[in-house]
Design a protein around this motif. Sequence first.
Motif, PDB file in Angstrom:
ATOM      1  N   MET A  52      10.249  75.330  61.330  1.00  0.00           N
ATOM      2  CA  MET A  52       9.046  75.053  62.125  1.00  0.00           C
ATOM      3  C   MET A  52       8.439  73.717  61.742  1.00  0.00           C
ATOM      4  SD  MET A  52       7.222  78.761  62.766  1.00  0.00           S
ATOM      5  CE  MET A  52       6.877  79.089  61.069  1.00  0.00           C
ATOM      6  N   ARG A  53       8.397  73.394  60.443  1.00  0.00           N
ATOM      7  CA  ARG A  53       7.846  72.125  59.995  1.00  0.00           C
ATOM      8  C   ARG A  53       8.665  70.962  60.569  1.00  0.00           C
ATOM      9  NH1 ARG A  53       8.700  68.299  56.819  1.00  0.00           N
ATOM     10  NH2 ARG A  53      10.512  69.093  55.725  1.00  0.00           N
ATOM     11  N   ARG A  54       9.992  71.059  60.494  1.00  0.00           N
ATOM     12  CA  ARG A  54      10.837  69.963  60.983  1.00  0.00           C
ATOM     13  C   ARG A  54      10.793  69.845  62.508  1.00  0.00           C
ATOM     14  NH1 ARG A  54      16.299  69.775  57.187  1.00  0.00           N
ATOM     15  NH2 ARG A  54      15.190  69.769  55.198  1.00  0.00           N
ATOM     16  N   LEU A  55      10.730  70.966  63.205  1.00  0.00           N
ATOM     17  CA  LEU A  55      10.624  70.899  64.667  1.00  0.00           C
ATOM     18  C   LEU A  55       9.282  70.335  65.099  1.00  0.00           C
ATOM     19  CD1 LEU A  55      12.381  74.227  65.694  1.00  0.00           C
ATOM     20  CD2 LEU A  55      13.142  71.900  66.256  1.00  0.00           C
ATOM     21  N   ASP A  56       8.210  70.700  64.397  1.00  0.00           N
ATOM     22  CA  ASP A  56       6.889  70.146  64.715  1.00  0.00           C
ATOM     23  C   ASP A  56       6.847  68.636  64.485  1.00  0.00           C
ATOM     24  OD1 ASP A  56       5.903  72.622  65.442  1.00  0.00           O
ATOM     25  OD2 ASP A  56       4.851  72.976  63.546  1.00  0.00           O
ATOM     26  N   ALA A  57       7.591  68.162  63.492  1.00  0.00           N
ATOM     27  CA  ALA A  57       7.585  66.741  63.162  1.00  0.00           C
ATOM     28  C   ALA A  57       8.562  65.928  64.015  1.00  0.00           C
ATOM     29  CB  ALA A  57       7.936  66.560  61.681  1.00  0.00           C
ATOM     30  N   ALA A  58       9.427  66.589  64.742  1.00  0.00           N
ATOM     31  CA  ALA A  58      10.454  65.887  65.524  1.00  0.00           C
ATOM     32  C   ALA A  58       9.828  65.134  66.692  1.00  0.00           C
ATOM     33  CB  ALA A  58      11.495  66.875  66.036  1.00  0.00           C
ATOM     34  N   ASP A  59      10.202  63.878  66.832  1.00  0.00           N
ATOM     35  CA  ASP A  59       9.729  63.068  67.948  1.00  0.00           C
ATOM     36  C   ASP A  59      10.479  63.403  69.231  1.00  0.00           C
ATOM     37  OD1 ASP A  59       7.873  61.707  66.417  1.00  0.00           O
ATOM     38  OD2 ASP A  59       9.262  60.089  65.918  1.00  0.00           O
ATOM     39  N   ASP A  60      11.763  63.687  69.092  1.00  0.00           N
ATOM     40  CA  ASP A  60      12.598  63.966  70.256  1.00  0.00           C
ATOM     41  C   ASP A  60      12.238  65.319  70.859  1.00  0.00           C
ATOM     42  OD1 ASP A  60      14.017  61.604  69.988  1.00  0.00           O
ATOM     43  OD2 ASP A  60      15.363  62.504  68.515  1.00  0.00           O
ATOM     44  N   ARG A  61      12.222  65.351  72.163  1.00  0.00           N
ATOM     45  CA  ARG A  61      11.870  66.589  72.857  1.00  0.00           C
ATOM     46  C   ARG A  61      13.018  67.156  73.679  1.00  0.00           C
ATOM     47  NH1 ARG A  61       8.284  68.802  70.036  1.00  0.00           N
ATOM     48  NH2 ARG A  61       6.627  67.417  69.490  1.00  0.00           N
ATOM     49  N   ASP A  62      14.178  66.476  73.682  1.00  0.00           N
ATOM     50  CA  ASP A  62      15.289  67.019  74.459  1.00  0.00           C
ATOM     51  C   ASP A  62      15.974  68.126  73.663  1.00  0.00           C
ATOM     52  OD1 ASP A  62      18.130  65.687  73.396  1.00  0.00           O
ATOM     53  OD2 ASP A  62      16.347  64.489  72.965  1.00  0.00           O
TER      54      ASP A  62
ATOM     55  N   LEU B 127      19.127  68.950  72.963  1.00  0.00           N
ATOM     56  CA  LEU B 127      20.169  68.612  71.997  1.00  0.00           C
ATOM     57  C   LEU B 127      19.578  68.092  70.691  1.00  0.00           C
ATOM     58  CD1 LEU B 127      23.152  68.357  71.252  1.00  0.00           C
ATOM     59  CD2 LEU B 127      23.160  66.121  72.378  1.00  0.00           C
ATOM     60  N   SER B 128      18.616  67.215  70.770  1.00  0.00           N
ATOM     61  CA  SER B 128      17.991  66.665  69.560  1.00  0.00           C
ATOM     62  C   SER B 128      17.309  67.747  68.743  1.00  0.00           C
ATOM     63  CB  SER B 128      16.978  65.582  69.920  1.00  0.00           C
ATOM     64  OG  SER B 128      17.614  64.511  70.548  1.00  0.00           O
ATOM     65  N   ARG B 129      16.614  68.634  69.407  1.00  0.00           N
ATOM     66  CA  ARG B 129      15.902  69.697  68.698  1.00  0.00           C
ATOM     67  C   ARG B 129      16.887  70.715  68.104  1.00  0.00           C
ATOM     68  NH1 ARG B 129      10.600  69.914  69.121  1.00  0.00           N
ATOM     69  NH2 ARG B 129      10.452  72.185  69.220  1.00  0.00           N
TER      70      ARG B 129
ATOM     71  N   GLY C 235      14.909  79.879  65.326  1.00  0.00           N
ATOM     72  CA  GLY C 235      14.883  78.417  65.370  1.00  0.00           C
ATOM     73  C   GLY C 235      15.361  77.874  66.707  1.00  0.00           C
ATOM     74  N   ILE C 236      16.396  78.490  67.250  1.00  0.00           N
ATOM     75  CA  ILE C 236      16.908  78.063  68.560  1.00  0.00           C
ATOM     76  C   ILE C 236      15.862  78.326  69.644  1.00  0.00           C
ATOM     77  CG2 ILE C 236      18.642  78.566  70.319  1.00  0.00           C
ATOM     78  CD1 ILE C 236      20.599  79.055  67.928  1.00  0.00           C
ATOM     79  N   ALA C 237      15.234  79.482  69.599  1.00  0.00           N
ATOM     80  CA  ALA C 237      14.196  79.806  70.582  1.00  0.00           C
ATOM     81  C   ALA C 237      13.052  78.787  70.510  1.00  0.00           C
ATOM     82  CB  ALA C 237      13.677  81.225  70.354  1.00  0.00           C
ATOM     83  N   LEU C 238      12.659  78.420  69.306  1.00  0.00           N
ATOM     84  CA  LEU C 238      11.596  77.415  69.146  1.00  0.00           C
ATOM     85  C   LEU C 238      12.043  76.051  69.663  1.00  0.00           C
ATOM     86  CD1 LEU C 238      10.327  78.366  65.580  1.00  0.00           C
ATOM     87  CD2 LEU C 238       9.047  78.597  67.724  1.00  0.00           C
ATOM     88  N   ALA C 239      13.293  75.697  69.380  1.00  0.00           N
ATOM     89  CA  ALA C 239      13.800  74.390  69.804  1.00  0.00           C
ATOM     90  C   ALA C 239      13.883  74.283  71.321  1.00  0.00           C
ATOM     91  CB  ALA C 239      15.177  74.141  69.186  1.00  0.00           C
ATOM     92  N   LEU C 240      14.215  75.359  71.995  1.00  0.00           N
ATOM     93  CA  LEU C 240      14.409  75.323  73.444  1.00  0.00           C
ATOM     94  C   LEU C 240      13.125  75.524  74.237  1.00  0.00           C
ATOM     95  CD1 LEU C 240      17.774  77.261  73.783  1.00  0.00           C
ATOM     96  CD2 LEU C 240      17.406  74.783  73.793  1.00  0.00           C
ATOM     97  N   ARG C 241      12.072  75.947  73.584  1.00  0.00           N
ATOM     98  CA  ARG C 241      10.827  76.217  74.331  1.00  0.00           C
ATOM     99  C   ARG C 241      10.066  74.959  74.691  1.00  0.00           C
ATOM    100  NH1 ARG C 241       6.106  75.691  71.374  1.00  0.00           N
ATOM    101  NH2 ARG C 241       6.473  75.528  69.139  1.00  0.00           N
ATOM    102  N   ARG C 242      10.268  73.918  73.923  1.00  0.00           N
ATOM    103  CA  ARG C 242       9.584  72.633  74.128  1.00  0.00           C
ATOM    104  C   ARG C 242       8.151  72.827  74.449  1.00  0.00           C
ATOM    105  NH1 ARG C 242      13.122  69.195  77.825  1.00  0.00           N
ATOM    106  NH2 ARG C 242      14.785  70.639  77.800  1.00  0.00           N
TER     107      ARG C 242
END
Length: 166
Positions: free
Chosen positions: A13-23, A25-27, A159-166
């Motif tokens: 969650m910390r790394r996804l929150d800090a990620a600039d990329d929103r696509d 694949l990047s997440r 983690g995948i669910a969080l990454a894909l929810r954008r």
Amino acid sequence: GSLDPGQLLDELMRRLDAADDRDSLSRLRVVSATVAETLDAASWWISSVSPGDEHVVTRESGVVRRPGDQAADEYYEPEAYKLDDYPATYAALTGHCVLVDVDDPRSDPAETSLLMLAGMSEMVMCGGRDTEDHRWLVEVLGDDLSAPMRIYGSVLRAGIALALRR
């Protein structure tokens, strides 16, 4: 693993929150690399299925180590494969978490043969659908040096669910 499942989820969650990329694949790259690092996995793979298609296409991978003295050109890296041939992959793409272990006779034989071909012993895979209706799959592969993957399946799924929810 270097983190227990709760700590790994917090780190994801910390790394996804800090990620600039929103696509997507990047997440998903963030999720794959973080889980693989924690498990000391041998490799990770991100694949997708486009809307209306039934072929799984490898989009990105990270290979940490290869078995024995296997050269890079001998390492099995599929570019695309037909989804109908891999029911466990289909289940993972629909949001389930699937564990494949070469020593478990209940594991899908198609997936087990791919693991053995790659010189791996275990894999955890999960997936989901993004907002553009692409289906995504993350596979984390382990060898004899990797941590047992079973207890991390739910964390990968979350983690995948969080990454894909954008």
